[in-house]
Design a protein around this motif. Structure first.
Motif, PDB file in Angstrom:
ATOM      1  N   VAL A  56      53.178  59.040  39.536  1.00 41.03           N
ATOM      2  CA  VAL A  56      52.911  58.068  40.587  1.00 41.03           C
ATOM      3  C   VAL A  56      51.422  57.756  40.525  1.00 41.03           C
ATOM      4  CG1 VAL A  56      52.970  57.584  43.057  1.00 41.03           C
ATOM      5  CG2 VAL A  56      54.746  59.034  42.026  1.00 41.03           C
ATOM      6  N   VAL A  57      51.083  56.489  40.304  1.00 40.52           N
ATOM      7  CA  VAL A  57      49.690  56.077  40.162  1.00 40.52           C
ATOM      8  C   VAL A  57      49.334  55.111  41.290  1.00 40.52           C
ATOM      9  CG1 VAL A  57      47.992  54.957  38.680  1.00 40.52           C
ATOM     10  CG2 VAL A  57      49.792  56.377  37.664  1.00 40.52           C
ATOM     11  N   SER A  58      48.372  55.499  42.126  1.00 41.02           N
ATOM     12  CA  SER A  58      47.952  54.672  43.262  1.00 41.02           C
ATOM     13  C   SER A  58      46.879  53.677  42.838  1.00 41.02           C
ATOM     14  CB  SER A  58      47.400  55.553  44.379  1.00 41.02           C
ATOM     15  OG  SER A  58      48.403  56.355  44.938  1.00 41.02           O
ATOM     16  N   MET A  59      47.006  52.464  43.349  1.00 40.68           N
ATOM     17  CA  MET A  59      46.010  51.428  43.147  1.00 40.68           C
ATOM     18  C   MET A  59      45.165  51.292  44.418  1.00 40.68           C
ATOM     19  SD  MET A  59      45.868  49.732  40.260  1.00 40.68           S
ATOM     20  CE  MET A  59      45.104  48.217  40.834  1.00 40.68           C
ATOM     21  N   PRO A  60      43.857  51.525  44.370  1.00 41.54           N
ATOM     22  CA  PRO A  60      43.030  51.296  45.566  1.00 41.54           C
ATOM     23  C   PRO A  60      43.111  49.831  45.991  1.00 41.54           C
ATOM     24  CG  PRO A  60      41.835  52.575  43.929  1.00 41.54           C
ATOM     25  CD  PRO A  60      43.076  52.072  43.254  1.00 41.54           C
ATOM     26  N   ARG A  61      43.350  49.578  47.251  1.00 38.87           N
ATOM     27  CA  ARG A  61      43.518  48.194  47.726  1.00 38.87           C
ATOM     28  C   ARG A  61      42.232  47.393  47.599  1.00 38.87           C
ATOM     29  NH1 ARG A  61      43.259  47.043  53.937  1.00 38.87           N
ATOM     30  NH2 ARG A  61      41.396  45.958  53.288  1.00 38.87           N
ATOM     31  N   ASP A  62      41.067  48.060  47.637  1.00 40.83           N
ATOM     32  CA  ASP A  62      39.778  47.368  47.572  1.00 40.83           C
ATOM     33  C   ASP A  62      39.185  47.375  46.173  1.00 40.83           C
ATOM     34  OD1 ASP A  62      39.757  46.676  50.295  1.00 40.83           O
ATOM     35  OD2 ASP A  62      38.993  48.640  50.862  1.00 40.83           O
ATOM     36  N   LEU A  63      39.996  47.678  45.167  1.00 37.94           N
ATOM     37  CA  LEU A  63      39.539  47.623  43.784  1.00 37.94           C
ATOM     38  C   LEU A  63      39.385  46.160  43.378  1.00 37.94           C
ATOM     39  CD1 LEU A  63      39.016  49.263  41.149  1.00 37.94           C
ATOM     40  CD2 LEU A  63      41.421  48.866  40.580  1.00 37.94           C
ATOM     41  N   MET A  64      38.204  45.803  42.882  1.00 42.45           N
ATOM     42  CA  MET A  64      37.955  44.423  42.460  1.00 42.45           C
ATOM     43  C   MET A  64      38.638  44.168  41.113  1.00 42.45           C
ATOM     44  SD  MET A  64      36.290  43.100  44.933  1.00 42.45           S
ATOM     45  CE  MET A  64      35.726  41.546  44.206  1.00 42.45           C
ATOM     46  N   VAL A  65      39.486  43.141  41.090  1.00 46.48           N
ATOM     47  CA  VAL A  65      40.278  42.823  39.899  1.00 46.48           C
ATOM     48  C   VAL A  65      40.317  41.314  39.710  1.00 46.48           C
ATOM     49  CG1 VAL A  65      41.732  44.875  40.147  1.00 46.48           C
ATOM     50  CG2 VAL A  65      42.416  42.730  41.229  1.00 46.48           C
ATOM     51  N   ASP A  66      40.789  40.890  38.542  1.00 49.69           N
ATOM     52  CA  ASP A  66      41.011  39.469  38.282  1.00 49.69           C
ATOM     53  C   ASP A  66      42.433  39.118  38.706  1.00 49.69           C
ATOM     54  OD1 ASP A  66      38.472  38.981  37.202  1.00 49.69           O
ATOM     55  OD2 ASP A  66      39.108  39.709  35.231  1.00 49.69           O
ATOM     56  N   ILE A  67      42.552  38.315  39.749  1.00 49.35           N
ATOM     57  CA  ILE A  67      43.858  37.880  40.236  1.00 49.35           C
ATOM     58  C   ILE A  67      44.186  36.542  39.586  1.00 49.35           C
ATOM     59  CG2 ILE A  67      45.211  37.227  42.270  1.00 49.35           C
ATOM     60  CD1 ILE A  67      43.409  39.031  43.932  1.00 49.35           C
ATOM     61  N   PRO A  68      45.300  36.456  38.866  1.00 48.20           N
ATOM     62  CA  PRO A  68      45.631  35.193  38.181  1.00 48.20           C
ATOM     63  C   PRO A  68      46.098  34.121  39.164  1.00 48.20           C
ATOM     64  CG  PRO A  68      47.431  36.731  37.949  1.00 48.20           C
ATOM     65  CD  PRO A  68      46.323  37.491  38.646  1.00 48.20           C
ATOM     66  N   SER A  69      46.217  32.904  38.682  1.00 46.92           N
ATOM     67  CA  SER A  69      46.808  31.838  39.485  1.00 46.92           C
ATOM     68  C   SER A  69      48.289  32.147  39.667  1.00 46.92           C
ATOM     69  CB  SER A  69      46.637  30.489  38.781  1.00 46.92           C
ATOM     70  OG  SER A  69      47.332  29.471  39.465  1.00 46.92           O
ATOM     71  N   CYS A  70      48.729  32.181  40.918  1.00 45.25           N
ATOM     72  CA  CYS A  70      50.103  32.597  41.209  1.00 45.25           C
ATOM     73  C   CYS A  70      50.863  31.500  41.944  1.00 45.25           C
ATOM     74  CB  CYS A  70      50.102  33.866  42.071  1.00 45.25           C
ATOM     75  SG  CYS A  70      49.362  35.320  41.271  1.00 45.25           S
ATOM     76  N   LEU A  71      52.167  31.451  41.690  1.00 46.94           N
ATOM     77  CA  LEU A  71      53.035  30.528  42.406  1.00 46.94           C
ATOM     78  C   LEU A  71      53.187  31.026  43.840  1.00 46.94           C
ATOM     79  CD1 LEU A  71      54.861  28.003  42.012  1.00 46.94           C
ATOM     80  CD2 LEU A  71      56.752  29.606  41.607  1.00 46.94           C
ATOM     81  N   GLN A  72      52.887  30.170  44.813  1.00 49.33           N
ATOM     82  CA  GLN A  72      52.946  30.543  46.213  1.00 49.33           C
ATOM     83  C   GLN A  72      54.281  30.150  46.840  1.00 49.33           C
ATOM     84  OE1 GLN A  72      49.156  28.498  47.202  1.00 49.33           O
ATOM     85  NE2 GLN A  72      48.402  30.519  47.801  1.00 49.33           N
ATOM     86  N   PRO A  73      54.608  30.726  48.012  1.00 51.08           N
ATOM     87  CA  PRO A  73      55.902  30.427  48.640  1.00 51.08           C
ATOM     88  C   PRO A  73      56.152  28.939  48.875  1.00 51.08           C
ATOM     89  CG  PRO A  73      54.914  32.348  49.677  1.00 51.08           C
ATOM     90  CD  PRO A  73      53.889  31.796  48.744  1.00 51.08           C
ATOM     91  N   ASP A  74      55.077  28.144  49.096  1.00 46.94           N
ATOM     92  CA  ASP A  74      55.264  26.711  49.362  1.00 46.94           C
ATOM     93  C   ASP A  74      55.350  25.872  48.094  1.00 46.94           C
ATOM     94  OD1 ASP A  74      52.682  26.714  48.426  1.00 46.94           O
ATOM     95  OD2 ASP A  74      51.774  25.925  50.259  1.00 46.94           O
ATOM     96  N   GLY A  75      55.326  26.521  46.921  1.00 44.18           N
ATOM     97  CA  GLY A  75      55.449  25.807  45.651  1.00 44.18           C
ATOM     98  C   GLY A  75      54.132  25.469  44.989  1.00 44.18           C
ATOM     99  N   SER A  76      53.023  25.597  45.703  1.00 44.02           N
ATOM    100  CA  SER A  76      51.714  25.354  45.098  1.00 44.02           C
ATOM    101  C   SER A  76      51.254  26.612  44.361  1.00 44.02           C
ATOM    102  CB  SER A  76      50.695  24.986  46.181  1.00 44.02           C
ATOM    103  OG  SER A  76      50.511  26.069  47.091  1.00 44.02           O
ATOM    104  N   ARG A  77      50.104  26.513  43.707  1.00 47.35           N
ATOM    105  CA  ARG A  77      49.578  27.658  42.983  1.00 47.35           C
ATOM    106  C   ARG A  77      48.219  28.032  43.552  1.00 47.35           C
ATOM    107  NH1 ARG A  77      52.780  28.818  38.499  1.00 47.35           N
ATOM    108  NH2 ARG A  77      51.327  30.500  38.013  1.00 47.35           N
TER     109      ARG A  77
END
Length: 349
Positions: free
Chosen positions: A104-125
């Motif tokens: 089991v590997v925990s990810m710190p919530r405040d770890l700075m990472v590169d978040i890609p462009s993601c499809l959002q619930p409303d259909g936009s990115r």
């Protein structure tokens, strides 16, 4: 020769007993089916994540060969009523192909990472950006958290599960509470709850305060909270295994009801059969063969309260998971390496 009246009476009794047995069997089977249907119906399918991940399938790592499984578990804070939904907890569960090991590997919530462009619930990115890991869930829910983790680690995520705060409390209550060691006073004004130091049995909201509160506790860091979460998970698993919960139907059903009613799962884990097969395949893994670690991180040099990975250790950890090997020893901000170097302050001691 006339048939004795006693024979006719015996035959009537046997017939009634037979009918009664059939009725009892039917009622029992029907009740079992209804219970199964209820548990199976509790699980909600994350259709939005399935669509988003399918849309970006070409950008994801290829599934690993063999039968190793990687399940990303996300804790949702949707009960907090803050106007947005983030994932305060993110843990990768890795089951080895031969089911001899688990991690089991925990990810710190405040770890700075590169978040890609993601499809959002409303259909936009969303816009790709460098931000804390838990922002990914806010931008594109579970699918974006999966994509962010995969981009960071190169580890293919086979399945994901989302558990909300109310579900967490129900699971803890279903096993009768979890005993932990509270190392220092934890006060949560929002719920008017204070946990005093010492070993104690925690249930419901008090358990949630233990695993979630960070402001005003120690240095207020997320890494310190992750350590408490890891302690709690160890004790929760121990309680479920040692207290006869898994072998006692009267104890097991409330636990299964609590677990299934708190889950949102991808289409590959959204039925009781699929969950059972996964859990059953891992039930023989001993506690001694289960590693619980945190992605090695240190305080970000330019952003207070944020973290950055210890690159060489993190890559060694991710590579071991990708190759389905035992995990190497890594050190988080509250441990010291063999040379005595503390990652908490970056100094030797």
């Amino acid at each position: 020769m006339p048939v004795p009246e006693s024979w006719w009476r015996s035959r009537k009794v046997l017939r009634r007993l037979g009918i009664g047995a059939v009725v009892l069997f039917a009622v029992t089977a029907g009740a079992g089916w209804l219970l199964y249907q209820r548990l199976d119906g509790n699980i909600r399918t994350d259709k939005a994540a399935a669509r988003a991940l399918a849309a970006d399938h070409g950008k994801r790592p290829r599934p690993a060969p063999g039968k190793a499984q990687n399940i990303l578990v996300l804790g949702s804070d949707k009960e907090a009523n803050w106007g947005s939904e983030r994932s305060d907890t993110a843990m990768l569960i890795h089951l080895s192909a031969d089911r001899s090991r688990a991690s089991v590997v925990s990810m710190p919530r405040d770890l700075m990472v590169d978040i890609p462009s993601c499809l959002q619930p409303d259909g936009s990115r969303s816009t790709a950006q460098h931000a804390p890991f838990n922002w990914a869930f806010q931008f594109g829910r579970a699918a974006c958290a999966v994509r962010t983790f995969e981009d960071l680690s190169g580890i293919p995520v086979d399945h994901h599960l989302v558990v909300d705060f109310s579900g967490f409390k129900r699971v803890v209550d279903a096993v009768g509470g979890v005993e932990v060691n509270v190392s220092e006073k934890i006060r949560e004004p929002e719920y008017n709850i204070t946990l005093q130091p010492g070993r104690q049995l925690l249930r419901g909201q008090r358990a949630l305060v233990f695993v979630r509160t960070r402001v005003g506790v120690g240095d207020g860091s997320d890494l310190q909270r992750v350590e408490r979460q890891k302690q709690f998970i160890r004790q929760l698993l121990k309680k479920a295994q040692s207290d006869g919960v898994l072998a006692n139907p009267t104890k097991l059903y409330p636990l299964l009801d609590a677990v299934t009613s708190s889950l949102v799962a991808d289409p590959g884990l959204d039925s009781l059969d699929e969950l059972y097969r996964l859990v059953n395949s891992a039930r023989t893994i001993p506690a001694s063969a289960t590693q619980i670690l945190t992605v090695p991180s240190v305080e970000h040099p330019d952003q207070r309260g944020r973290y950055t990975m210890v690159e060489d250790q993190a890559e060694a950890l991710f590579r071991a998971i990708r190759d389905d090997r035992p995990l190497p020893k890594v050190y988080n901000a509250y441990e010291k390496d063999p040379s005595g170097r503390s990652f908490l302050d970056g100094s030797d001691s």
